[in-house]
Design a protein around this motif. Structure first.
Motif, short mmCIF file in Angstrom:
data_model
loop_
_atom_site.label_atom_id
_atom_site.label_comp_id
_atom_site.label_asym_id
_atom_site.label_seq_id
_atom_site.Cartn_x
_atom_site.Cartn_y
_atom_site.Cartn_z
N MET A 1 -29.75 -9.49 16.26
CA MET A 1 -28.75 -10.40 15.66
C MET A 1 -29.65 -11.15 14.47
SD MET A 1 -25.62 -10.91 15.75
CE MET A 1 -24.77 -12.08 14.48
N MET A 2 -30.78 -11.37 14.80
CA MET A 2 -31.65 -12.11 13.69
C MET A 2 -31.70 -11.32 12.47
SD MET A 2 -32.46 -14.78 14.03
CE MET A 2 -33.55 -15.25 12.55
N ASP A 3 -31.77 -9.86 12.73
CA ASP A 3 -31.71 -9.03 11.34
C ASP A 3 -30.48 -8.94 10.53
OD1 ASP A 3 -33.15 -7.28 10.10
OD2 ASP A 3 -31.80 -5.73 10.54
N THR A 4 -29.44 -9.21 11.25
CA THR A 4 -28.21 -9.45 10.31
C THR A 4 -28.17 -10.56 9.74
OG1 THR A 4 -26.94 -9.84 12.45
CG2 THR A 4 -26.73 -7.68 11.48
N ILE A 5 -28.71 -11.77 10.32
CA ILE A 5 -28.47 -12.76 9.57
C ILE A 5 -29.57 -13.06 8.42
CG2 ILE A 5 -29.23 -15.53 9.91
CD1 ILE A 5 -28.39 -15.30 12.62
N SER A 6 -30.57 -12.28 8.59
CA SER A 6 -31.64 -12.27 7.29
C SER A 6 -31.15 -11.41 6.21
CB SER A 6 -33.03 -12.03 7.75
OG SER A 6 -33.19 -11.07 8.51
N LYS A 7 -30.63 -10.29 6.80
CA LYS A 7 -30.08 -9.15 5.76
C LYS A 7 -28.60 -8.68 6.29
CE LYS A 7 -33.21 -5.76 5.34
NZ LYS A 7 -34.18 -4.80 5.47
N PRO A 8 -27.52 -9.50 5.63
CA PRO A 8 -26.34 -9.15 6.10
C PRO A 8 -25.69 -7.68 5.55
CG PRO A 8 -26.48 -10.62 4.06
CD PRO A 8 -27.98 -10.32 4.56
N VAL A 9 -24.91 -7.19 6.20
CA VAL A 9 -24.37 -6.02 5.53
C VAL A 9 -23.08 -6.54 4.52
CG1 VAL A 9 -23.02 -4.00 5.92
CG2 VAL A 9 -24.70 -4.49 7.40
N ILE A 10 -23.22 -6.42 3.33
CA ILE A 10 -22.35 -6.81 2.46
C ILE A 10 -21.08 -5.63 1.76
CG2 ILE A 10 -21.93 -7.82 -0.06
CD1 ILE A 10 -23.12 -9.91 2.05
N GLY A 11 -20.09 -5.81 1.89
CA GLY A 11 -19.08 -4.82 1.31
C GLY A 11 -18.35 -5.30 0.00
N ILE A 12 -18.28 -4.77 -0.91
CA ILE A 12 -17.75 -5.13 -2.13
C ILE A 12 -16.32 -4.54 -2.18
CG2 ILE A 12 -17.84 -5.50 -4.79
CD1 ILE A 12 -20.74 -5.08 -4.51
N ILE A 13 -15.49 -5.13 -2.35
CA ILE A 13 -13.88 -4.67 -2.29
C ILE A 13 -13.26 -4.53 -3.64
CG2 ILE A 13 -11.59 -4.66 -1.14
CD1 ILE A 13 -13.85 -4.01 0.81
N SER A 14 -12.77 -3.57 -4.18
CA SER A 14 -12.19 -3.63 -5.50
C SER A 14 -10.83 -2.72 -5.49
CB SER A 14 -13.19 -2.87 -6.69
OG SER A 14 -12.79 -2.91 -7.71
N PRO A 15 -9.72 -3.62 -5.67
CA PRO A 15 -8.49 -2.95 -5.81
C PRO A 15 -8.25 -2.14 -7.05
CG PRO A 15 -8.37 -5.18 -6.03
CD PRO A 15 -9.55 -4.84 -5.92
N CYS A 16 -7.86 -1.02 -7.14
CA CYS A 16 -7.65 0.14 -8.47
C CYS A 16 -6.22 0.28 -8.50
CB CYS A 16 -8.34 1.17 -8.26
SG CYS A 16 -10.33 0.71 -7.84
N TYR A 17 -5.69 0.04 -9.65
CA TYR A 17 -4.14 0.75 -9.99
C TYR A 17 -4.45 1.38 -11.21
CZ TYR A 17 0.57 1.08 -10.77
OH TYR A 17 1.78 1.38 -11.28
N ASN A 18 -4.31 2.61 -11.17
CA ASN A 18 -4.48 3.42 -12.77
C ASN A 18 -5.65 3.04 -13.38
OD1 ASN A 18 -2.07 4.52 -11.75
ND2 ASN A 18 -0.94 3.53 -13.39
N GLU A 19 -7.02 3.06 -12.65
CA GLU A 19 -8.14 2.70 -13.65
C GLU A 19 -9.06 3.90 -13.61
OE1 GLU A 19 -8.40 -0.27 -14.60
OE2 GLU A 19 -7.69 -1.72 -13.30
N GLU A 20 -8.65 4.96 -13.88
CA GLU A 20 -9.34 6.24 -14.13
C GLU A 20 -10.36 6.01 -15.27
OE1 GLU A 20 -6.80 9.59 -15.10
OE2 GLU A 20 -6.28 8.76 -16.94
N GLN A 21 -9.95 5.14 -15.94
CA GLN A 21 -10.83 4.96 -17.50
C GLN A 21 -12.00 4.08 -17.11
OE1 GLN A 21 -8.88 3.99 -21.20
NE2 GLN A 21 -7.05 4.41 -20.05
#
Ligand code: UDP
Ligand code: MG
Length: 319
Positions: A1-21
């Motif tokens: 648990m200590m490890d996750t506190i010092s080094k968290p898993v971060i997810g970046i969420i990005s919604p895309c609608y017709n973003e091929e460019q």
């Protein structure tokens, strides 16, 4: 648990609608950022970026699939149809919450400066649950967009909502904040209003708003206005109260007008007064129609909420 506190898993969420460019460039920038932050021991190497395809009609999903197959930091979620930015973002947050300690939401066009992500994570590491990105200046937006946004946030504040001015949906939320978010079942989703109202500890990070690198805004005037109106009516019943107040004032004015008409008749200088009859009629008619409209708007919302329709369907998930 200590490890996750010092080094968290971060997810970046990005919604895309017709973003091929833009998606290739966006993926490249976000993945580089993740790699850098992993190298500097700020985040766990399980951190990732997840693209949510909101029923795009172009090549967006194929590109996401390719990117995900090439890089272990990239995940994808395909929704069955287009459900709009807010619902697509919610789908991403609720789906990937299990894989991360905190999620950061950002638009796919990277108009929000990604260099503050590091600071967001540092804040999160000190125990703060929600970190809002707030735009300093809207220098790159059009005159219209700048001022309409100003007006919107001014109005929202007057309506006593606890929304953060100039904060769009660029923010970090801890796992437990998103867990709480999953209990909100509303169909008229307005995340900018819901998240502050949950009451978690929060911080604000200021950044400059950049221009879209490529592709067009998916929010034409019509969508923007309806989003603003949705925001107001989802979070405030003040318009209903306002209608009552206006009704009362108009009624009071009519009383005065009646008294005046009475005096005019008595003193004999009454223009055989159609004005005093016709004017209030139009005036009241207008106010009544307006009031019914406002009330109708809320009834429409109640209707949508009572149906409790699902807000999105997941087609595929790539992890
Ligand atoms: N978006 C979406 N579904 C939609 C419309 C937009 O997922 O129906 C996404 C879009 O791909 C982008 C974000 O929402 O990542 C913001 O859209 P956009 O940049 O067009 O809006 P603006 O910055 O002009 O307000
Ligand atoms: Mg944009």
């Amino acid at each position: 648990m200590m490890d996750t506190i010092s080094k968290p898993v971060i997810g970046i969420i990005s919604p895309c609608y017709n973003e091929e460019q833009v998606i290739n460039d966006t993926e490249n920038q976000l993945r580089n950022l993740i790699v850098t932050m992993v190298a500097s021991n700020l985040i766990s190497d399980k951190s990732f970026v997840a693209f949510v395809d909101d029923g795009s009609k172009d090549n967006t999903w194929n590109l996401i699939e390719t990117l995900a197959s090439l890089n272990k930091q990239v995940k994808g979620l395909k929704l069955v149809g287009n459900v709009g930015h807010q619902n697509a973002l919610l789908a991403g947050l609720l789906t990937f919450n299990e894989d991360a300690d905190a999620l950061i939401s950002i638009d796919a066009d990277l108009q929000d400066d990604i260099s503050v992500i590091e600071t967001m994570i540092q804040k999160f590491n000190t125990g703060i649950d929600v970190v809002y990105g707030v735009r300093k200046e809207r220098t790159t937006d059009t005159f219209f967009k700048k001022n309409s946004a100003k007006l919107f946030y001014w109005l929202i504040q007057k309506l006593k909502s606890n929304m953060i001015p100039n904060h769009a949906d660029y923010r970090l939320c801890s796992k437990r904040a998103i867990n709480c978010l999953s209990y909100y079942n509303e169909v008229n989703l307005f995340l900018r209003g819901i998240i502050p109202s949950m009451g978690f500890t929060s911080a604000i990070i200021y950044y400059d708003r950049l221009a879209r690198t490529a592709g067009n805004s998916k929010f034409p005037l019509r969508k923007m206005l309806s989003f603003a109106w949705n925001g107001i009516t989802s979070f405030s019943t003040l318009p209903l109260k306002l209608v009552t107040a206006v009704g009362f004032i108009v009624f009071f004015l009519c009383l005065i007008m009646t008294a005046y008409a009475g005096i005019a008749i008595y003193t004999g200088d009454a223009v055989p007064g159609w004005l005093s009859t016709v004017l209030p009629m139009y005036f009241l008619g207008g106010i009544q129609l307006f009031s019914i409209g406002v009330i109708g708007e809320y009834i429409g919302k109640i209707y949508a909420e009572t149906k409790q329709r699902p807000r999105y369907f997941i087609d595929k998930k790539i992890i």
